[in-house]
Each structure stands twice: as structure tokens, then as C-alpha cells.
Design an enzyme around this catalytic site. Structure first.
Site, PDB file in Angstrom:
ATOM      1  N   ASN A   1      -3.287 -27.506  -5.001  1.00 13.71           N
ATOM      2  CA  ASN A   1      -3.936 -28.826  -5.059  1.00 13.71           C
ATOM      3  C   ASN A   1      -5.439 -28.606  -4.984  1.00 13.71           C
ATOM      4  OD1 ASN A   1      -4.828 -31.431  -4.741  1.00 13.71           O
ATOM      5  ND2 ASN A   1      -4.021 -31.688  -2.666  1.00 13.71           N
ATOM      6  N   TRP A   2      -6.094 -28.781  -6.124  1.00 11.16           N
ATOM      7  CA  TRP A   2      -7.545 -28.517  -6.152  1.00 11.16           C
ATOM      8  C   TRP A   2      -8.348 -29.659  -5.534  1.00 11.16           C
ATOM      9  CZ3 TRP A   2      -8.698 -26.321 -11.776  1.00 11.16           C
ATOM     10  CH2 TRP A   2      -8.033 -25.086 -11.921  1.00 11.16           C
ATOM     11  N   LYS A   3      -7.681 -30.773  -5.248  1.00  9.94           N
ATOM     12  CA  LYS A   3      -8.373 -31.961  -4.711  1.00  9.94           C
ATOM     13  C   LYS A   3      -9.580 -32.288  -5.614  1.00  9.94           C
ATOM     14  CE  LYS A   3      -6.892 -30.483  -0.179  1.00  9.94           C
ATOM     15  NZ  LYS A   3      -6.746 -30.936   1.188  1.00  9.94           N
TER      16      LYS A   3
ATOM     17  N   HIS B   1       0.086 -37.939  -1.259  1.00  9.67           N
ATOM     18  CA  HIS B   1      -0.651 -36.975  -0.421  1.00  9.67           C
ATOM     19  C   HIS B   1      -1.279 -37.727   0.753  1.00  9.67           C
ATOM     20  CE1 HIS B   1      -3.668 -34.065   0.843  1.00  9.67           C
ATOM     21  NE2 HIS B   1      -2.937 -33.150   0.230  1.00  9.67           N
TER      22      HIS B   1
ATOM     23  N   GLU C   1      -4.073 -37.566   2.081  1.00 12.30           N
ATOM     24  CA  GLU C   1      -5.451 -38.060   1.858  1.00 12.30           C
ATOM     25  C   GLU C   1      -5.433 -39.377   1.097  1.00 12.30           C
ATOM     26  OE1 GLU C   1      -7.026 -34.420   0.191  1.00 12.30           O
ATOM     27  OE2 GLU C   1      -6.849 -33.476   2.161  1.00 12.30           O
TER      28      GLU C   1
ATOM     29  N   GLU D   1       4.002 -31.817   4.701  1.00 11.69           N
ATOM     30  CA  GLU D   1       2.621 -31.468   5.035  1.00 11.69           C
ATOM     31  C   GLU D   1       2.187 -32.189   6.302  1.00 11.69           C
ATOM     32  OE1 GLU D   1       0.322 -29.973   1.415  1.00 11.69           O
ATOM     33  OE2 GLU D   1       0.037 -32.125   1.487  1.00 11.69           O
TER      34      GLU D   1
ATOM     35  N   GLY E   1      -6.180 -28.656   5.759  1.00 15.52           N
ATOM     36  CA  GLY E   1      -7.610 -28.356   5.721  1.00 15.52           C
ATOM     37  C   GLY E   1      -8.206 -28.014   7.076  1.00 15.52           C
TER      38      GLY E   1
ATOM     39  N   SER F   1      -2.808 -25.610   5.448  1.00 20.03           N
ATOM     40  CA  SER F   1      -3.470 -24.352   5.799  1.00 20.03           C
ATOM     41  C   SER F   1      -2.647 -23.110   5.462  1.00 20.03           C
ATOM     42  CB  SER F   1      -3.886 -24.364   7.277  1.00 20.03           C
ATOM     43  OG  SER F   1      -4.857 -25.387   7.488  1.00 20.03           O
TER      44      SER F   1
ATOM     45  N   GLY G   1      -3.890 -26.111  -0.609  1.00 24.59           N
ATOM     46  CA  GLY G   1      -5.169 -26.763  -0.906  1.00 24.59           C
ATOM     47  C   GLY G   1      -6.278 -25.742  -1.021  1.00 24.59           C
ATOM     48  N   GLY G   2      -7.050 -25.594   0.070  1.00 21.83           N
ATOM     49  CA  GLY G   2      -8.238 -24.737   0.078  1.00 21.83           C
ATOM     50  C   GLY G   2      -8.037 -23.364  -0.545  1.00 21.83           C
TER      51      GLY G   2
HETATM   52  C1  PEP Z   1      -3.212 -29.961   0.666  1.00 25.03           C
HETATM   53  O1  PEP Z   1      -4.237 -30.448   0.246  1.00 25.03           O
HETATM   54  O2  PEP Z   1      -2.134 -30.399   0.265  1.00 25.03           O
HETATM   55  C2  PEP Z   1      -3.291 -28.867   1.631  1.00 25.03           C
HETATM   56  C3  PEP Z   1      -2.188 -28.418   2.148  1.00 25.03           C
HETATM   57  O3  PEP Z   1      -4.552 -28.398   1.940  1.00 25.03           O
HETATM   58  P1  PEP Z   1      -4.899 -27.031   2.765  1.00 25.03           P
HETATM   59  O4  PEP Z   1      -4.040 -25.944   2.184  1.00 25.03           O
HETATM   60  O5  PEP Z   1      -6.345 -26.831   2.508  1.00 25.03           O
HETATM   61  O6  PEP Z   1      -4.568 -27.306   4.191  1.00 25.03           O
END
Ligand code: PEP
Length: 258
Positions: A9-11, A94, A96, A166, A172, A212, A233-234
Site C-alpha cells: 500500500n503506497w498510500k 483501510h 486511514e 490490520e 505506521g 509495521s 505500507g511503509g
Molecule cells: C498499511 O498502510 O496498510 C500498513 C500496514 O502500513 P505500515 O506497514 O506502514 O504499518
């Protein structure tokens, strides 16, 4: 056996030029992977990313979708538009979007059904906040979100669904759920799916962990029997970290393609 899925997920990261640089580094590292790999860029990059990934193992997903096909819905993107841009998957619900954009369980349900009707694989996100975990209501929250998302979805459709557990407090933050805790909640999600759609369907649905995920914690998470991959994500913004996660997942879950 379920084929592991690693979705990035590049957000709200990466212009088309940045996406090109990332994929130029990533694609050679994941050639021939036994995992299914999907990257989910912002809408503006979807078509370019689909073109760059054509002929590779890497599929493309969007980060959201609207449920109507077309009409006066300023700012929204429909399932046929995503298909035309080259998407096979779409992230729905998601945290967010729930937190900052008022996404409700009802809207998640409308979006999931619209995605399925148009042949897009919905990656439906569920998970508790830190307060909810501390209050001991993690499973209740996941149940409410999952049941809400899957209202009116048939058993045949459910096989195509991907669920991502999640925990909001892990997204994050650098603080992942322990593999044991993630397995416990994901096994519970599979039980819910079994109660709703039957054992056979539940055994086919892929359930990912997200929050994470990084190379350091991938092997332990992916070795758990009910964890079928990761929503990253990150770490998906860095080609070598994302490629390492894919390779570690492949090794940990022992999936063999025919
Ligand atoms: C996400 O955005 O779905 C996510 C899990 O982010 P991260 O891996 O950065 O925690």
C-alpha cells in the site's frame, strides 16, 4: 493450499516518475516469485504502473473505489475505471479511510460488493484501535467490521475476497502485533468466515496481516498457519525491503505452485 499474497500500500506516495524508479528496482528482484505480489499506488499512477508491471508477476491494486459505475460523484473513481486502468485488486476500508474520511461499515460493504460484481478482488481491512485492544474488544470490533463488509456477499463471491487484519495501533508505528496475537485474531476471522460461508470457503479465503511488517518480522508472522500474506505500507516504498519481505514470506509459508 492458499497462495500467499503480499500487497504494498503506497498510500499517498510516489509520482509517476518515482513509481517508475521503484518498480525498475523491484521487478527484477521478484521475478518468478511463488507469492502473488500486488502494488497499490495512488490513482494518478495506476495506469502507468499497470503498464510498467505488464508481463511481470506484479499485479496492480487501487487504494479505494466508489460503488457506482458512473454519474455525478465528483472526485470518485468507479470499478470499471479501475479495471480499465489495469487494476485486479482494490483495498477497501483501510483504517486511514475510516479515521480521516468517514468510511463506514455500510460504505465498505457497498464498495466490496461493487468490486466483486466487476471482477476486482477486494482487500477488506479490519482491525481495532489501541483503546479497543486495551478494552479487550478486539474480536468484537473485527467481527462487526467483517460482518458489515460482507452483508449480501454470496459464498461463491466470498472465495475471491481477501481480508487484511490490520490493528490500527500497529499501522505506521513500527510496533507490529506479535505473531501469536495476529494468528489468534486471524484464526478467529477464519472461524467467522466458516460460520457464515462454510468451512470449504473459509479455507480458501486469504487473510493477511498488516501493521509495521518489515523484513525483521516477516518470517515469524508468515510461518503462522492462518496468516496468508501481508499488507505492507511503509516498507513497500523501498524496493529492497519489499523484495525481502516477499522472499521471506515465500520461504516461511512453504507454498509450492503446481
Ligand atoms: C498499511 O498502510 O496498510 C500498513 C500496514 O502500513 P505500515 O506497514 O506502514 O504499518
Amino acid at each position: 493450499m492458499r497462495r500467499p499474497l503480499i500487497a504494498g500500500n503506497w498510500k499517498m506516495h510516489n509520482t509517476i516518475n518515482e513509481a517508475r524508479a521503484l518498480l525498475t528496482a523491484l521487478l527484477p528482484q521478484v521475478r518468478g516469485s511463488r507469492c502473488q505480489v500486488v502494488v497499490c499506488p495512488p490513482f494518478t499512477c495506476l495506469a502507468a504502473v499497470a503498464e510498467l508491471c505488464a508481463g511481470s508477476e506484479v499485479g496492480v491494486g487501487a487504494q479505494d473505489v466508489f460503488w457506482e459505475e458512473k454519474g455525478a460523484f465528483t472526485g470518485e473513481i468507479s470499478p470499471p475505471m479501475l479495471k480499465e486502468a489495469g487494476c485486479s485488486h482494490v483495498i477497501i476500508g483501510h483504517s486511514e479511510r475510516r479515521q480521516y474520511f468517514g468510511e463506514t461499515d455500510l460504505n465498505v460493504n457497498r464498495k466490496a460488493k461493487a468490486a466483486l460484481q466487476h471482477g476486482l478482488v477486494p482487500i477488506i481491512c479490519v482491525g481495532e484501535t489501541l483503546e479497543e485492544r486495551e478494552a479487550g474488544v478486539t474480536k468484537e470490533i473485527c467481527r462487526r467490521q467483517l460482518e458489515g463488509a460482507l452483508q449480501g456477499v454470496t459464498a461463491a463471491q466470498a472465495e475471491a475476497v481477501v481480508v487484511a487484519y490490520e490493528p490500527v495501533w500497529a499501522i505506521g508505528t513500527g510496533r507490529s502485533a506479535s505473531a501469536a496475537d495476529a494468528q489468534e485474531v486471524i484464526a478467529y476471522i477464519r472461524e467467522l468466515l466458516s460460520g457464515r460461508f462454510g468451512k470449504q470457503v473459509a479455507a480458501k479465503v486469504r487473510i493477511l496481516y498488516g501493521g509495521s511488517v518489515k523484513p525483521e518480522n516477516t518470517a515469524e508472522l508468515m510461518a503462522k498457519p492462518d496468516i496468508d500474506g501481508a499488507l505492507v505500507g511503509g516498507a513497500s516504498l523501498d524496493a529492497s525491503s519489499f523484495a525481502s519481505i516477499i522472499k521471506l514470506a515465500e520461504a516461511a509459508c512453504g507454498y509450492q505452485s503446481n
